[in-house]
Write a protein that holds these residues in place. Structure first.
Motif, mmCIF file in Angstrom:
data_model
loop_
_atom_site.group_PDB
_atom_site.id
_atom_site.type_symbol
_atom_site.label_atom_id
_atom_site.label_comp_id
_atom_site.label_asym_id
_atom_site.label_seq_id
_atom_site.Cartn_x
_atom_site.Cartn_y
_atom_site.Cartn_z
ATOM 1 N N ASP A 72 -5.019 3.566 -1.440
ATOM 2 C CA ASP A 72 -4.324 3.413 -0.163
ATOM 3 C C ASP A 72 -4.678 2.124 0.557
ATOM 4 O OD1 ASP A 72 -6.918 4.430 0.061
ATOM 5 O OD2 ASP A 72 -6.517 5.515 1.897
ATOM 6 N N TYR A 75 -1.264 -2.783 -1.914
ATOM 7 C CA TYR A 75 -0.059 -2.658 -2.727
ATOM 8 C C TYR A 75 -0.037 -3.784 -3.740
ATOM 9 C CZ TYR A 75 4.890 -2.992 -4.026
ATOM 10 O OH TYR A 75 6.063 -3.070 -4.722
ATOM 11 N N THR A 332 -2.274 -2.668 2.916
ATOM 12 C CA THR A 332 -1.372 -1.675 3.483
ATOM 13 C C THR A 332 -1.608 -1.564 4.987
ATOM 14 O OG1 THR A 332 -2.953 0.125 3.154
ATOM 15 C CG2 THR A 332 -1.392 -0.324 1.351
ATOM 16 N N THR A 410 4.328 -6.091 2.572
ATOM 17 C CA THR A 410 3.813 -5.178 3.606
ATOM 18 C C THR A 410 3.753 -5.809 4.994
ATOM 19 O OG1 THR A 410 1.487 -5.817 3.258
ATOM 20 C CG2 THR A 410 2.368 -4.030 1.882
ATOM 21 N N ILE A 521 4.194 3.974 1.309
ATOM 22 C CA ILE A 521 3.804 2.912 2.239
ATOM 23 C C ILE A 521 5.032 2.169 2.755
ATOM 24 C CG2 ILE A 521 1.487 2.630 1.293
ATOM 25 C CD1 ILE A 521 2.456 0.224 -0.266
#
Length: 561
Positions: A72, A75, A332, A410, A521
């Motif tokens: 988490d 990415y 993220t 992101t 995400i």
């Protein structure tokens, strides 16, 4: 001839110790004609040293940033670069071969079987063997984390011996812990330099730090059914390292370029001392990973690089296209949210995703408020809109470039592990990659002792040592006064302190929080970046089907694949 463990089969020649001949099925069938035979090789100390260097050559972790791409924290947008994209999406399959490999283990086994043939200083020979045993343990642990049960092979294999079934992970772990305890008695705390004592070799601290990492994993909920003694064992191993003289790296002043960064727009400083604490915390943390300060007092083990000979690519993988980067691995929003408040030490004020998106899209200056008064490690780790970095380029501030090739999906890029001096000199980043460092040991001690007996002065002291180096205030003992509340703080501290260093992959699995945190995400506009689905099979990676096929099904597959 069947083979289940690729790269392990040939024993009649040095088999790649001195040359980098590619491994393939044909290579495994017969001795390469351009390599040295065992009969003529194992003669001198220099031979053993070269063989050991060949084992060290497998200690390569340029890909460590992709471990966070499987969590988490980050990415990884390009599936051709790593398996992180499909692991995080939950779509990895048995065609993957990532992480399964025995080249380093085979080389270590061969060295250990031949070392005693050489007439040389006995103490040096035993130390060389201890280094090889550590490296073998390192390679095995890397596979155990990913695959669980793996074939435990401690000798070179001859014809007809290649098909080895998977050994239960508990047996492998027990073997590794015994090995690390034993070799810690042989390895030196430091090396003096010169022939056979070069900086960068495995030390007593490395053996104990890896032992602490393994014990921490084994004490965690996924592997431990309430046995408190396992937490104590992890704490004891970490405490041994804490007694060896390592210290956290700190700088006492900023460069002229550093001083040009205006952080008064981001932090409401109470005065000069408050600003100094923030700025030196930021600089201490970011410079820890830069080439100028490699091998500092915090480093326990690192992957060594030589300038412009063995470059690593963080200056390419991490920055955006405007900085000649690829944005391969990007933060993220959830990682950004994890950085605490600089003023209070508590959680930051996090916006609702749609509110954040509306502010960004309307170009409202209030959008920037969410990034104010954060942990100095946030500013040292994350490129966010408006973050200045004059050391990288004069008058540089980050602005998210939407769309196009090699830009973040992101809204953020990583700043951590990017070396500004290499960028200015237009050369490949050649900073060593840190594999074990003292801050991890302190956090491991804090977690293990808190789980063993709850908060005490030693737990707070270990946490505060890490936080204060980063410029953060001490832990509020009135707020974090229970095992449960302090557990959450420790876990978040590990997340931000060790981001991009490969530990989050193990942590979310050993804590069994992966099903909760591995969600879909979105970017700062609240637009979809990646759909993520967690399946419990993802606690382990699939054994490569190619290896199962080569073994004639003696190797078995992990559940769910």
């Amino acid at each position: 001839m069947k083979r289940s463990i690729k790269y392990l089969t040939y024993t009649g020649a040095l088999a790649g110790l001195l040359l980098t001949t590619a491994c393939n099925d044909d290579f495994l069938e017969r001795p390469p004609q351009n390599q040295i035979s065992d009969a003529t090789f194992w003669k001198t100390k220099d031979d053993l040293s070269k063989a050991l260097n060949a084992v060290y050559s497998q200690l390569t972790r340029e890909d460590i940033i992709y471990d966070d791409g499987s969590t988490d924290n980050a990415y990884a947008q390009y599936p051709w670069e790593s398996t992180a994209t499909v692991v995080s999406a939950g779509t990895i399959n048995t065609n993957s071969n990532a992480g399964w490999g025995y080249t380093g283990i085979r080389r270590a086994n061969q060295l250990l079987e031949n070392a005693d043939k050489i007439e040389m200083d006995a103490d040096l020979r035993e130390r060389f063997k201890a280094e090889a045993r550590f490296l073998r343990a390192w390679f095995y642990w890397d596979m155990v984390v990913r695959f669980g049960d793996v074939p435990l092979v401690t000798s070179t294999l001859g014809a007809g011996e290649e098909d080895v079934p998977r050994t239960p992970r508990t047996d492998v772990v027990n073997f590794l812990l015994a090995e690390l305890s034993e070799i810690a008695e042989t390895l030196p705390v430091v090396y003096g330099g010169g022939d056979s004592s070069e900086k960068g070799r495995v030390t007593k601290g490395a053996a104990l730090a890896l032992k602490a990492r393994i014990l921490l994993n084994e004490a965690s909920p996924r592997f431990n059914a309430g046995d408190a003694s396992k937490w104590k064992a992890a704490a004891d191993a970490a405490q041994e390292v804490m007694g060896l003289g390592y210290t956290l790296f700190k700088v006492n002043e900023e460069t002229d370029k550093d001083l040009e960064d205006n952080y008064a727009t981001w932090v409401d400083f109470a005065g000069e001392e408050d600003e100094k604490r923030f700025r030196l915390g930021l600089r201490s943390y970011e410079k820890l990973f830069q080439q100028q300060y490699e091998g500092n007092s915090e480093v326990i083990l690192d992957h060594q690089f030589i300038m412009q000979v063995d470059p690593q690519w963080n200056n390419t993988y991490l920055p955006p296209s405007v900085l000649n980067g690829w944005s391969s691995v990007t933060p993220t929003q959830d990682l950004v949210n994890a950085y605490s408040n600089f003023k209070t030490g508590g959680p930051a004020n996090i916006l609702d995703p749609q509110v954040r998106a509306d502010l960004y899209l309307s170009e409202d200056p209030a959008f920037a408020n969410e990034y104010k008064n954060r942990d100095p490690r946030f500013y040292a780790s994350i490129m966010f809109n408006g973050n200045p970095w004059n050391a990288l380029e004069d008058d540089y501030t980050f602005t998210w470039q939407i769309g196009g090739s090699n830009n973040s999906q992101t809204g953020y890029n990583f700043r951590k592990l990017v070396d500004p001096q290499a960028h200015r000199e237009n050369i490949a980043n050649h900073a060593n990659i840190i594999l074990l460092r003292y801050a991890e040991v302190l956090l491991s001690y804090a977690e293990a002792m808190n789980e063993y007996s709850g908060p005490d002065a030693t737990v707070y002291a270990a946490l505060n040592e890490v936080r204060q180096r980063a410029g953060m205030p001490p832990v509020d003992e009135a707020v974090y006064n229970s095992k449960e509340s302090l557990r959450e703080l420790i876990r978040n501290e590990r997340r931000i302190e060790l981001a991009l260093e490969g530990q989050r992959y193990m942590d979310i699995r050993r804590w069994e929080i992966a099903p909760e945190v591995m969600g879909t995400i979105y970017d700062i506009r609240n637009k979809l970046v990646q759909t993520r689905t967690w399946y419990d099979k993802l606690y382990l990676m699939p054994v490569p089907q190619s290896q199962i096929d080569l073994s004639d099904q003696i190797l078995t597959q992990n559940p769910g694949y």
